[in-house]
Design a protein around this motif. Structure first.
Motif, PDB file in Angstrom:
ATOM      1  N   MET A 190       1.053  -1.216   0.034  1.00  0.00           N
ATOM      2  CA  MET A 190      -0.334   0.011   0.309  1.00  0.00           C
ATOM      3  C   MET A 190       1.277   1.196   0.021  1.00  0.00           C
ATOM      4  O   MET A 190       2.212   1.109   0.021  1.00  0.00           O
ATOM      5  CB  MET A 190      -1.196   0.672   1.068  1.00  0.00           C
ATOM      6  CG  MET A 190      -0.382   0.110   2.362  1.00  0.00           C
ATOM      7  SD  MET A 190      -1.341  -0.756   4.038  1.00  0.00           S
ATOM      8  CE  MET A 190      -2.767   1.150   3.952  1.00  0.00           C
ATOM      9  N   ALA A 191       0.180   2.545  -0.182  1.00  0.00           N
ATOM     10  CA  ALA A 191       1.010   3.971  -0.211  1.00  0.00           C
ATOM     11  C   ALA A 191      -0.106   4.512   0.794  1.00  0.00           C
ATOM     12  O   ALA A 191      -1.180   5.056   0.857  1.00  0.00           O
ATOM     13  CB  ALA A 191       1.280   4.184  -0.988  1.00  0.00           C
ATOM     14  N   ALA A 192       0.958   5.019   1.845  1.00  0.00           N
ATOM     15  CA  ALA A 192      -0.599   6.338   3.265  1.00  0.00           C
ATOM     16  C   ALA A 192      -0.286   7.693   2.542  1.00  0.00           C
ATOM     17  O   ALA A 192       0.708   8.165   2.474  1.00  0.00           O
ATOM     18  CB  ALA A 192      -0.086   5.767   4.284  1.00  0.00           C
ATOM     19  N   ASP A 193      -1.839   8.327   1.951  1.00  0.00           N
ATOM     20  CA  ASP A 193      -1.723   9.215   1.308  1.00  0.00           C
ATOM     21  C   ASP A 193      -2.068   9.994   2.575  1.00  0.00           C
ATOM     22  O   ASP A 193      -2.311   9.449   3.859  1.00  0.00           O
ATOM     23  CB  ASP A 193      -2.965   9.494   0.042  1.00  0.00           C
ATOM     24  CG  ASP A 193      -4.373   9.288   1.308  1.00  0.00           C
ATOM     25  OD1 ASP A 193      -4.738   8.301   1.517  1.00  0.00           O
ATOM     26  OD2 ASP A 193      -5.537   8.822  -0.150  1.00  0.00           O
ATOM     27  N   PRO A 194      -1.877  11.436   2.233  1.00  0.00           N
ATOM     28  CA  PRO A 194      -2.583  12.259   3.383  1.00  0.00           C
ATOM     29  C   PRO A 194      -3.984  12.007   3.961  1.00  0.00           C
ATOM     30  O   PRO A 194      -4.194  12.575   5.755  1.00  0.00           O
ATOM     31  CB  PRO A 194      -2.332  13.837   2.827  1.00  0.00           C
ATOM     32  CG  PRO A 194      -1.259  13.847   0.988  1.00  0.00           C
ATOM     33  CD  PRO A 194      -1.637  12.139   0.801  1.00  0.00           C
ATOM     34  N   GLN A 265       4.611   6.585  -0.470  1.00  0.00           N
ATOM     35  CA  GLN A 265       5.859   6.131  -1.208  1.00  0.00           C
ATOM     36  C   GLN A 265       4.936   4.644  -0.592  1.00  0.00           C
ATOM     37  O   GLN A 265       4.355   4.269   0.227  1.00  0.00           O
ATOM     38  CB  GLN A 265       6.315   6.946  -0.054  1.00  0.00           C
ATOM     39  CG  GLN A 265       7.521   7.368  -0.369  1.00  0.00           C
ATOM     40  CD  GLN A 265       8.790   7.644   0.596  1.00  0.00           C
ATOM     41  OE1 GLN A 265       8.776   7.184   2.208  1.00  0.00           O
ATOM     42  NE2 GLN A 265       9.956   8.310   0.549  1.00  0.00           N
ATOM     43  N   PRO A 266       5.150   3.830  -1.706  1.00  0.00           N
ATOM     44  CA  PRO A 266       5.178   2.637  -1.817  1.00  0.00           C
ATOM     45  C   PRO A 266       5.870   1.916  -0.474  1.00  0.00           C
ATOM     46  O   PRO A 266       6.786   2.177  -0.560  1.00  0.00           O
ATOM     47  CB  PRO A 266       4.889   1.847  -3.253  1.00  0.00           C
ATOM     48  CG  PRO A 266       5.631   3.338  -3.898  1.00  0.00           C
ATOM     49  CD  PRO A 266       6.095   4.326  -2.973  1.00  0.00           C
ATOM     50  N   PHE A 267       4.933   1.151  -0.466  1.00  0.00           N
ATOM     51  CA  PHE A 267       5.417   0.675   1.142  1.00  0.00           C
ATOM     52  C   PHE A 267       4.736  -0.923   0.627  1.00  0.00           C
ATOM     53  O   PHE A 267       3.808  -1.183   0.886  1.00  0.00           O
ATOM     54  CB  PHE A 267       6.214   0.419   2.370  1.00  0.00           C
ATOM     55  CG  PHE A 267       4.227   1.190   3.025  1.00  0.00           C
ATOM     56  CD1 PHE A 267       4.006  -0.229   3.813  1.00  0.00           C
ATOM     57  CD2 PHE A 267       3.959   2.294   2.809  1.00  0.00           C
ATOM     58  CE1 PHE A 267       3.020   0.476   4.506  1.00  0.00           C
ATOM     59  CE2 PHE A 267       2.967   2.899   3.561  1.00  0.00           C
ATOM     60  CZ  PHE A 267       1.794   1.182   4.649  1.00  0.00           C
ATOM     61  N   THR A 268       5.946  -1.653   1.556  1.00  0.00           N
ATOM     62  CA  THR A 268       5.228  -3.584   1.440  1.00  0.00           C
ATOM     63  C   THR A 268       5.171  -4.402   2.992  1.00  0.00           C
ATOM     64  O   THR A 268       6.119  -3.098   3.527  1.00  0.00           O
ATOM     65  CB  THR A 268       6.598  -4.438   0.801  1.00  0.00           C
ATOM     66  OG1 THR A 268       6.082  -3.474  -0.631  1.00  0.00           O
ATOM     67  CG2 THR A 268       5.389  -5.961   0.611  1.00  0.00           C
ATOM     68  N   VAL A 269       4.194  -4.618   3.016  1.00  0.00           N
ATOM     69  CA  VAL A 269       4.136  -5.476   4.847  1.00  0.00           C
ATOM     70  C   VAL A 269       4.654  -6.862   4.235  1.00  0.00           C
ATOM     71  O   VAL A 269       3.372  -7.357   3.378  1.00  0.00           O
ATOM     72  CB  VAL A 269       3.095  -4.980   5.795  1.00  0.00           C
ATOM     73  CG1 VAL A 269       3.789  -5.406   6.754  1.00  0.00           C
ATOM     74  CG2 VAL A 269       2.602  -2.848   5.448  1.00  0.00           C
ATOM     75  N   THR A 270       5.627  -7.376   4.628  1.00  0.00           N
ATOM     76  CA  THR A 270       5.762  -8.843   4.235  1.00  0.00           C
ATOM     77  C   THR A 270       5.612  -9.941   5.995  1.00  0.00           C
ATOM     78  O   THR A 270       6.170  -9.067   6.884  1.00  0.00           O
ATOM     79  CB  THR A 270       6.698  -9.852   3.422  1.00  0.00           C
ATOM     80  OG1 THR A 270       8.132  -8.730   4.462  1.00  0.00           O
ATOM     81  CG2 THR A 270       6.422  -8.458   2.998  1.00  0.00           C
ATOM     82  N   GLY A 271       5.477 -10.601   6.187  1.00  0.00           N
ATOM     83  CA  GLY A 271       6.263 -11.550   7.331  1.00  0.00           C
ATOM     84  C   GLY A 271       5.824 -13.517   6.987  1.00  0.00           C
ATOM     85  O   GLY A 271       4.872 -13.526   5.707  1.00  0.00           O
ATOM     86  N   GLY A 272       6.247 -14.125   7.549  1.00  0.00           N
ATOM     87  CA  GLY A 272       5.599 -15.280   7.675  1.00  0.00           C
ATOM     88  C   GLY A 272       6.401 -16.053   8.926  1.00  0.00           C
ATOM     89  O   GLY A 272       6.389 -15.683   9.968  1.00  0.00           O
ATOM     90  N   PRO A 273       5.152 -17.412   9.399  1.00  0.00           N
ATOM     91  CA  PRO A 273       5.609 -18.484  10.612  1.00  0.00           C
ATOM     92  C   PRO A 273       6.635 -18.339  10.646  1.00  0.00           C
ATOM     93  O   PRO A 273       7.315 -19.247   9.947  1.00  0.00           O
ATOM     94  CB  PRO A 273       3.840 -19.053  10.288  1.00  0.00           C
ATOM     95  CG  PRO A 273       4.404 -19.408   8.825  1.00  0.00           C
ATOM     96  CD  PRO A 273       4.314 -17.717   7.759  1.00  0.00           C
ATOM     97  N   GLY A 274       7.254 -18.811  12.003  1.00  0.00           N
ATOM     98  CA  GLY A 274       8.688 -18.961  12.700  1.00  0.00           C
ATOM     99  C   GLY A 274       7.856 -19.800  13.433  1.00  0.00           C
ATOM    100  O   GLY A 274       6.901 -20.651  13.883  1.00  0.00           O
ATOM    101  N   ASP A 275       9.496 -20.333  14.663  1.00  0.00           N
ATOM    102  CA  ASP A 275       9.108 -21.331  15.353  1.00  0.00           C
ATOM    103  C   ASP A 275       8.075 -19.884  16.731  1.00  0.00           C
ATOM    104  O   ASP A 275       8.612 -19.774  17.422  1.00  0.00           O
ATOM    105  CB  ASP A 275      10.650 -20.858  16.283  1.00  0.00           C
ATOM    106  CG  ASP A 275      11.821 -21.950  15.243  1.00  0.00           C
ATOM    107  OD1 ASP A 275      11.239 -22.875  14.585  1.00  0.00           O
ATOM    108  OD2 ASP A 275      12.600 -21.982  15.046  1.00  0.00           O
ATOM    109  N   GLY A 276       7.159 -20.892  16.134  1.00  0.00           N
ATOM    110  CA  GLY A 276       5.915 -20.351  17.674  1.00  0.00           C
ATOM    111  C   GLY A 276       5.422 -19.243  18.148  1.00  0.00           C
ATOM    112  O   GLY A 276       4.920 -18.602  18.736  1.00  0.00           O
TER     113      GLY A 276
END
Length: 299
Positions: A190-194, A265-276
């Motif tokens: 996404m990109a956060a506008d004013p 500014q466009p930005f990316t939120v990424t993630g994933g599962p791990g140990d617990g």
């Protein structure tokens, strides 16, 4: 400000704790869900607040006369007594022992957990940690520590032009240009506008002018444009496990801001599962990491 000056200014600064009690309504959570273009997870009594959504409650609502030139409450008990301060969100930690639910009567006790002085690229930095303990019927349900950085205010000068404002809309979940490796299992773009920044400021009663007053943000504090809220980025990180692991509530989360994002500014939120748990990050232009977060999930 000299290294000797800050300890002198802070000598004897020992603010008393504060307490506020509130019955948790659904409306702020419904409003934030609208901001995120998602169905509200909280609509009535008994519904569990998602992680970090307690930031919509127990808000400081100072009188207009108590605001400083930056828009923050100059009379706040936990604002350090230093001149020409510039406030920045640094990060924090939250532990959930029990869920906070809509309809609960919750008491928030705030206290100064500590402060320390560090030397940064722009001079002295004061790190202040405020601890909040949330209780229901006398028993703790959550404990949060939030870190805020204060620095001396730079003189106003010519700042780089702000990037053009962009729409607030999700984009395909492919990795951003220049981002190494395959796409993360979980992703939002996404990109956060004013308009979004203004609405989030209103929802959290945050009057810091860097988020809605562009002449102030660029001409006084020297930013490239309107600043995207650090707490907004942290909340977006926690949207990933909320949406992808709805049956595993977050029990602990830590987050740290490392770079500034600006409106458009466009930005990316990424993630994933791990140990617990899971690990998340917000990546801006040129693969710069703006915020990282780690969470533990209930089994």
């Amino acid at each position: 400000m000299t290294q000797a000056g800050l300890p002198d200014l802070l000598a004897g600064w020992a603010p008393e704790p504060t307490e506020v009690t509130q019955t948790v309504p659904a409306e702020p959570a419904v409003a934030l869900a609208g901001l995120f273009d998602t169905e509200p997870p909280v609509t009535g009594p008994g519904d569990r607040l998602p992680p970090l959504w307690h930031w919509l409650y127990f808000l400081d609502r100072p009188a207009q006369r108590d605001l400083g030139s930056d828009g923050h409450n100059a009379a706040s008990r936990f604002v350090p007594p230093i001149p020409q301060r510039r406030r920045m969100f640094a990060g924090g930690r939250v532990r959930y022992d029990r869920p906070i639910r809509c309809g609960d009567e919750i008491t928030r006790r705030g206290e100064l957990a500590g402060w320390k002085i560090r030397q940064g690229r722009t001079g002295e930095l004061l790190f202040v940690t405020v601890r909040s303990t949330f209780t229901r019927a006398g028993s703790a349900v959550a404990v949060e520590e939030q870190d805020i950085i204060y620095r001396s205010g730079p003189p106003a000068g010519t700042a780089p032009a702000a990037p053009p404002a962009g729409a607030v809309a999700p984009a395909p979940a492919a990795p951003a240009a220049g981002e190494p490796g395959p796409p993360a299992p979980w992703s939002l773009r996404m990109a956060a506008d004013p308009v979004l920044l203004f609405r989030f400021s209103a929802l959290t009663y945050n009057a810091h002018r860097i988020h809605y007053d562009e002449p102030y943000a660029t001409g006084v504090e020297g930013h490239r444009g309107l600043v995207v809220h650090g707490p907004l980025l942290a909340l977006l990180c926690l949207e990933l496990p909320r949406r992808h692991r709805p049956g595993q509530p977050v029990t602990r989360v830590s987050f740290r801001a490392s770079a500034t994002l600006f409106a458009g500014q466009p930005f990316t939120v990424t993630g994933g599962p791990g140990d617990g748990g899971c690990a998340m990050r917000v990546t801006g232009p040129d693969a710069a990491v703006a915020l990282t977060a780690d969470a533990s999930l209930a089994s």
